[in-house]
Write a protein that holds these residues in place. Structure first.
Motif, PDB file in Angstrom:
ATOM      1  N   TRP A 180      13.369 -48.341 -27.263  1.00 60.33           N
ATOM      2  CA  TRP A 180      12.602 -47.347 -26.511  1.00 60.33           C
ATOM      3  C   TRP A 180      11.652 -47.912 -25.772  1.00 60.33           C
ATOM      4  O   TRP A 180      11.611 -47.764 -24.509  1.00 60.33           O
ATOM      5  CB  TRP A 180      12.101 -46.205 -27.418  1.00 60.33           C
ATOM      6  N   ARG A 183      13.139 -50.332 -23.033  1.00 56.11           N
ATOM      7  CA  ARG A 183      13.606 -49.784 -21.948  1.00 56.11           C
ATOM      8  C   ARG A 183      12.299 -49.015 -21.253  1.00 56.11           C
ATOM      9  O   ARG A 183      12.401 -49.301 -19.621  1.00 56.11           O
ATOM     10  CB  ARG A 183      14.273 -48.354 -22.515  1.00 56.11           C
ATOM     11  N   ASN A 184      11.442 -48.447 -21.842  1.00 51.83           N
ATOM     12  CA  ASN A 184      10.273 -47.788 -20.829  1.00 51.83           C
ATOM     13  C   ASN A 184       9.554 -49.201 -20.134  1.00 51.83           C
ATOM     14  O   ASN A 184       9.102 -48.982 -19.098  1.00 51.83           O
ATOM     15  CB  ASN A 184       9.325 -47.007 -21.603  1.00 51.83           C
ATOM     16  N   GLN A 197       9.609 -43.217 -18.552  1.00 49.06           N
ATOM     17  CA  GLN A 197       9.008 -42.281 -19.373  1.00 49.06           C
ATOM     18  C   GLN A 197       9.317 -40.746 -18.976  1.00 49.06           C
ATOM     19  O   GLN A 197       9.604 -39.975 -19.583  1.00 49.06           O
ATOM     20  CB  GLN A 197       7.895 -42.551 -20.008  1.00 49.06           C
ATOM     21  N   LYS A 198       8.541 -40.675 -17.754  1.00 48.15           N
ATOM     22  CA  LYS A 198       8.559 -39.345 -17.295  1.00 48.15           C
ATOM     23  C   LYS A 198       9.643 -38.886 -16.428  1.00 48.15           C
ATOM     24  O   LYS A 198      10.029 -37.723 -16.572  1.00 48.15           O
ATOM     25  CB  LYS A 198       7.094 -39.303 -16.199  1.00 48.15           C
ATOM     26  N   HIS A 357       3.790 -47.709 -23.957  1.00 49.62           N
ATOM     27  CA  HIS A 357       4.752 -47.307 -23.129  1.00 49.62           C
ATOM     28  C   HIS A 357       5.468 -45.979 -23.682  1.00 49.62           C
ATOM     29  O   HIS A 357       6.376 -45.453 -22.798  1.00 49.62           O
ATOM     30  CB  HIS A 357       5.826 -48.480 -22.821  1.00 49.62           C
ATOM     31  N   ILE A 358       5.323 -45.669 -24.938  1.00 51.11           N
ATOM     32  CA  ILE A 358       5.992 -44.531 -25.426  1.00 51.11           C
ATOM     33  C   ILE A 358       4.799 -43.465 -25.829  1.00 51.11           C
ATOM     34  O   ILE A 358       5.340 -42.789 -26.725  1.00 51.11           O
ATOM     35  CB  ILE A 358       6.781 -44.818 -26.691  1.00 51.11           C
ATOM     36  N   HIS A 360       2.414 -40.388 -26.430  1.00 51.40           N
ATOM     37  CA  HIS A 360       2.503 -39.069 -25.991  1.00 51.40           C
ATOM     38  C   HIS A 360       1.433 -38.409 -26.469  1.00 51.40           C
ATOM     39  O   HIS A 360       1.047 -38.689 -27.670  1.00 51.40           O
ATOM     40  CB  HIS A 360       3.886 -38.397 -26.508  1.00 51.40           C
ATOM     41  N   HIS A 361       0.852 -37.449 -25.891  1.00 51.26           N
ATOM     42  CA  HIS A 361      -0.264 -36.566 -26.310  1.00 51.26           C
ATOM     43  C   HIS A 361      -0.064 -35.017 -26.445  1.00 51.26           C
ATOM     44  O   HIS A 361       0.837 -34.751 -25.671  1.00 51.26           O
ATOM     45  CB  HIS A 361      -1.484 -36.937 -25.394  1.00 51.26           C
ATOM     46  N   THR A 377       4.369 -43.093 -32.344  1.00 47.45           N
ATOM     47  CA  THR A 377       5.362 -43.077 -33.222  1.00 47.45           C
ATOM     48  C   THR A 377       6.300 -41.981 -32.600  1.00 47.45           C
ATOM     49  O   THR A 377       6.183 -41.259 -32.014  1.00 47.45           O
ATOM     50  CB  THR A 377       4.802 -42.433 -34.596  1.00 47.45           C
ATOM     51  N   LEU A 378       7.775 -42.280 -33.136  1.00 49.72           N
ATOM     52  CA  LEU A 378       8.678 -41.456 -32.657  1.00 49.72           C
ATOM     53  C   LEU A 378       8.744 -40.056 -33.404  1.00 49.72           C
ATOM     54  O   LEU A 378       8.615 -39.032 -32.944  1.00 49.72           O
ATOM     55  CB  LEU A 378      10.063 -42.132 -32.939  1.00 49.72           C
TER      56      LEU A 378
ATOM     57  N   LYS B 227       8.657 -35.705 -25.845  1.00 46.98           N
ATOM     58  CA  LYS B 227       8.960 -36.986 -26.467  1.00 46.98           C
ATOM     59  C   LYS B 227      10.315 -37.112 -26.473  1.00 46.98           C
ATOM     60  O   LYS B 227      10.826 -38.168 -26.139  1.00 46.98           O
ATOM     61  CB  LYS B 227       8.244 -36.970 -27.914  1.00 46.98           C
ATOM     62  N   ASP B 230      11.654 -37.794 -23.162  1.00 45.65           N
ATOM     63  CA  ASP B 230      11.619 -39.531 -22.793  1.00 45.65           C
ATOM     64  C   ASP B 230      12.555 -40.127 -23.573  1.00 45.65           C
ATOM     65  O   ASP B 230      13.531 -41.034 -22.891  1.00 45.65           O
ATOM     66  CB  ASP B 230      10.238 -39.613 -23.438  1.00 45.65           C
ATOM     67  N   SER B 236      10.122 -37.106 -19.605  1.00 43.50           N
ATOM     68  CA  SER B 236       9.377 -36.085 -19.956  1.00 43.50           C
ATOM     69  C   SER B 236       9.291 -34.991 -19.183  1.00 43.50           C
ATOM     70  O   SER B 236       9.103 -33.738 -19.548  1.00 43.50           O
ATOM     71  CB  SER B 236       7.998 -36.576 -20.568  1.00 43.50           C
ATOM     72  N   ASP B 237       9.358 -35.420 -17.834  1.00 46.09           N
ATOM     73  CA  ASP B 237       9.277 -34.233 -16.704  1.00 46.09           C
ATOM     74  C   ASP B 237      10.416 -33.430 -16.743  1.00 46.09           C
ATOM     75  O   ASP B 237      10.409 -32.269 -16.072  1.00 46.09           O
ATOM     76  CB  ASP B 237       9.034 -34.903 -15.481  1.00 46.09           C
TER      77      ASP B 237
END
Lengths: 553, 553
Positions: A180, A183-184, A197-198, A357-358, A360-361, A377-378, B227, B230, B236-237
């Motif tokens: 992941w 890739r990102n 990612q987006k 690169h992965i 998220h918030h 973390t995933l 997530k 993504d 994620s969009d």
């Protein structure tokens, strides 16, 4: 049987949260037994002979959640009779087919502390000191792999803007996380493009002008890589399996050729995966040479060290993993050769900024800038398994793990010698680490196969495969010992598929005598009646090669 | 401090696998203490006052794995002093900010049995009876949600070619699994196309002639959905946040409009996600109406019941989830309101064949046709947590969970009344389930805000947010009680962001007196010096609205 019926009430519900099990209760007694003598408990309560699968399923067939509470003692007895009795004796020294082995005794009381604290590592508000603890464990494994200096760790270990790795439930999530990230990182934001990612894969390939994105690994790669490619939207066919040499290691010439071909075909190679201990045969890819190729083509180099990673503890054998320190990311499983309970794995990244690169918030937790581990973390909610990993690393120590690793490899070599010396078996793959494969194939058949024409060899091999499979299943059902089986395509038999026994020598309590017993039991099963017809068919085939050859066409 | 040094030897390594901890050892004593009196242990050993984060990190800063083994007693003492002491008292009845609550006592001894057996659920060879057990648990939750008849479960429960759900480490993986299935089911193989699972997203969209693929959820959707999008290569969009009404429920008009717009724009809607208990406010989306819309547009309907799913146990409140039985998939977390230790979640699928869309096989395990659970889960190796879930469902029973659910919701309503009656606080969201939000906002300020011009309201709200945040942090640091905080955009304040307290009433041991104490402690913190300046600023703003208004521009 008439069941006593409990009635749920607010009081009884308070009670289950406030009143401990009495020491004399069924559950209390089971617990003391486990604490006093784990091996004895497992021996006494796990029955040797397998129950019929239908009977077993019948014990777990009610889908109605009971209306009224079942007494704890009743449930404890049920578990003992129906579940524990029919579980797998993973700790048994004669069960050498699993990657799940015995646990050190101290794991039991420590696990109880972990369960009692019931922390959630997703955010510091539910994990506090467990957060720096987990970062420390990731730092320890990072240092074991990458050997950076003190100032590197002083600088990065607790810096919330970076991460040396991610802890997770096991090797599959670890590999997925690495791919992941790869890739990102391959398709970051630029100009009007917001990054894969987006904005997703379709836009990413369009923006970077690629037709395809793939992952390279040898044909011995773990199935979690294909699964990851599916999940990541690449499709499982995006995992390109590179052929292996006679020792199950990736063929560098084929790898290089593939890279050249793909680059010319506007295909982005997202990751090259090296294997440090293949699941089936325990072989290690030529990591150093792979690192060179990855560097040449600018590919993320990931090493799947789920099994073999802990070989780094051994002064004698760590050279087998030479080049791992050049990997961009490394998977490391704690519930395998770190001897921690199921399920905890890790992935470490050479570059502490790579996990960004992965990232998220969310508003309510893992706010930007926080120390919350969950942003990188995933998984979301996670248990405090880091406590068990840290304890194992400290209580066993570098030198203790070295002993465990060395004795496993040495024992595998000893077992290989025993197999080669035994008249009824053929060693299929020599152990490089502590895994080997072999099959039932008496010396005269081995001899005849060496000179038989190819179609005969194929037919004989098919029958040998059936015998090996039957032996494996019979031995498992008898419950005294266990080896697993898999299907390989040995070069010596023109890459024709052969079913083989697979032995994993990770349990320190497995003795040479146990290995002898396992072979003798298998040889005995083969001598039994039901295999005679196969044996006759084989002899017949080998005796009249020309005729059979013609007939086979 | 001079440390005793142990030396690793083959004998000492055998010993850790064969010799139990003595009852009189440090670890032995800790264990007895936990068994006898868990609440007392936690109270005695978790210190109330937070240590400085830097000091805490200093305790976990060594990245060198020790060369020689550390004595178990030394490590046990270290854990007690540095880790347990600084962990979070998740079981405390005055900690009402977490979704992690107290555990029933019976979980401790049962967990020990689980750890001792150390099964791996990926395949039957390492899990045997745990495999039908896990399928049973998934069947129980499936039946709770979908209420199919006996013959349905007789037919499907143990049929290895289908699965009623997948067990996993938690809600994030459960949601990801559901969306993975939805994505793969949307783009199956046809003609020369091998399906998105094998061939990836780019080819799938091309084959099915879509420009885009998206997921719809209300703006209160859990961050795991973004997530997941993504990870799945959608970006994620691709998660389109639909506006909510004043009660944090998805606006059906906006949802319908969005569906129509997307369908006309050649966008494939992969899934519509309904929330049964939002993480921040505990509200439930109008699931029945959402099911209608999903059916109308042919969209996979997923319900995230990670928090609210167990409301189905309550005869009084299950009507709130009406329509969940029409979902294609439902996420259910066991480590939340099933009161099982961290980390275990589930996703169940209405259609037992649905999980085939993510099936993966390998030669050495999870061969096609086998009973191995690993062929239909994202994770590979997994622990036997199903044993704890089954035990909880049986020992607590349907009626026991009903009491737990009802008391939580009733307590939340009581707390809401207390907040409304208190002169210093403003209730922001009424509890629908057992979660509510409020903030520090004394009655006179509430009154003034109702009449103030919008720019003033915004400025005052910003200051109130700072105060609420300060109170929350101070209360947490003092360690007596804990509520969490989040940021909402209440309709009554023109959707301007406000920081609020968030209370989760899931611990059955939380009493009304404790709730009073929590409010009094917060009111007391607000009265302290450091908040005076904020208070003055607010009074000033509200006193001179016109002037401030002009000044703010």
């Amino acid at each position: 049987m008439s069941r006593k019926v409990a009635k749920a009430s607010l009081e009884s519900m308070y009670r289950i949260f406030t009143v401990p099990e009495a020491p004399g209760s069924t559950l209390g007694r089971i617990n003391q037994e486990i604490s006093r003598n784990l091996a004895g408990f497992l021996r006494a309560h796990i029955v040797a002979v397998e129950k019929d699968i239908d009977d077993m399923e019948a014990d777990f067939s009610d889908t109605l959640i009971p209306e009224d509470p079942v007494f704890v003692s009743e449930q404890a007895q049920f578990l003992l009779d129906k579940l524990v009795a029919q579980s797998v004796h993973t700790a048994s020294p004669s069960f050498i087919g699993h990657m799940t082995s015995a646990l050190p005794y101290f794991m039991l009381p420590l696990s109880k502390i972990m369960i009692a604290l019931n922390q959630n590592l997703v955010k510091t508000e539910t994990s506090k000191a467990f957060t720096p603890l987990e970062r420390q464990v990731l730092g320890m494994i990072h240092r074991l792999v990458y050997q950076q200096d003190d100032s590197f760790y002083t600088h990065h270990l607790h810096d919330p803007s970076v991460a040396l790795g991610a802890m997770c439930s096991g090797g599959t999530i670890a590999n997925l996380t690495a791919l992941w990230v790869a890739r990102n990182a391959a398709f970051p934001a630029r100009g009007d493009f917001h990054g894969v990612q987006k904005s997703g894969l379709v836009r990413a390939l369009r923006e970077y002008d690629y037709d395809d994105a793939v992952i390279l690994v040898s044909e011995r790669g773990h199935y979690s890589l294909r699964k990851s490619a599916d999940v990541l939207g690449l499709g499982s066919d995006a995992v390109i399996a590179i052929p292996t040499d006679d020792d199950n290691r990736i063929r560098l010439d084929a790898l290089r050729e593939t890279c050249l071909r793909l680059v010319n075909a506007r295909t982005r190679i997202l990751a090259l995966v090296g294997i440090a201990g293949t699941t089936e045969t325990g072989h290690v890819d030529p990591l150093e040479a792979m690192a060179d190729i990855a560097a040449e083509f600018g590919i993320h180099f990931h090493v799947d060290g789920a099994w073999g990673g802990p070989t780094l503890f051994s002064g004698t054998y760590k050279h087998l993993l030479k080049g791992i320190e050049r990997a961009d990311s490394v998977t490391f499983d704690a519930h395998k050769q770190l001897y921690v309970p199921m399920g905890v794995g890790m992935v470490v990244f050479k570059d502490p900024t790579h996990l960004r690169h992965i990232e998220h918030h969310a508003q309510y937790i893992i706010r930007a800038g926080s120390r919350d581990l969950g942003s990188k973390t995933l998984e979301g909610s996670r248990p405090g398994m880091a406590m068990l990993v840290q304890s194992a690393l400290k209580i066993i120590g570098r030198s203790g793990y070295e002993i465990l690793i060395d004795q496993g490899i040495d024992k595998a070599r000893l077992f290989a010698e025993k197999i080669k010396a035994h008249p009824d078996f053929e060693l299929i793959t020599e152990p490089e680490l502590n895994i080997l494969t072999y099959r039932w194939c008496p010396a005269p058949i081995q001899e005849a196969l060496a000179h038989a024409p190819e179609p005969i060899v194929r037919q004989v091999n098919d029958r040998l495969s059936k015998i090996t499979k039957e032996i494996q299943k019979t031995q498992r059902a008898r419950g005294k010992s266990f080896v697993s089986r898999t299907r390989l395509t040995p070069a010596r038999y023109d890459h024709h598929p052969c079913i083989v026994f697979r032995a994993v020598l990770a349990n320190p309590l497995t003795t040479p005598e146990i290995l002898d017993d396992i072979l003798e039991e298998q040889a005995g099963i083969a001598r039994e009646d039901f295999l005679n017809e196969y044996r006759h068919a084989i002899d017949h085939l080998l005796a009249a090669p020309a005729a059979s050859h013609a007939g086979a066409r």
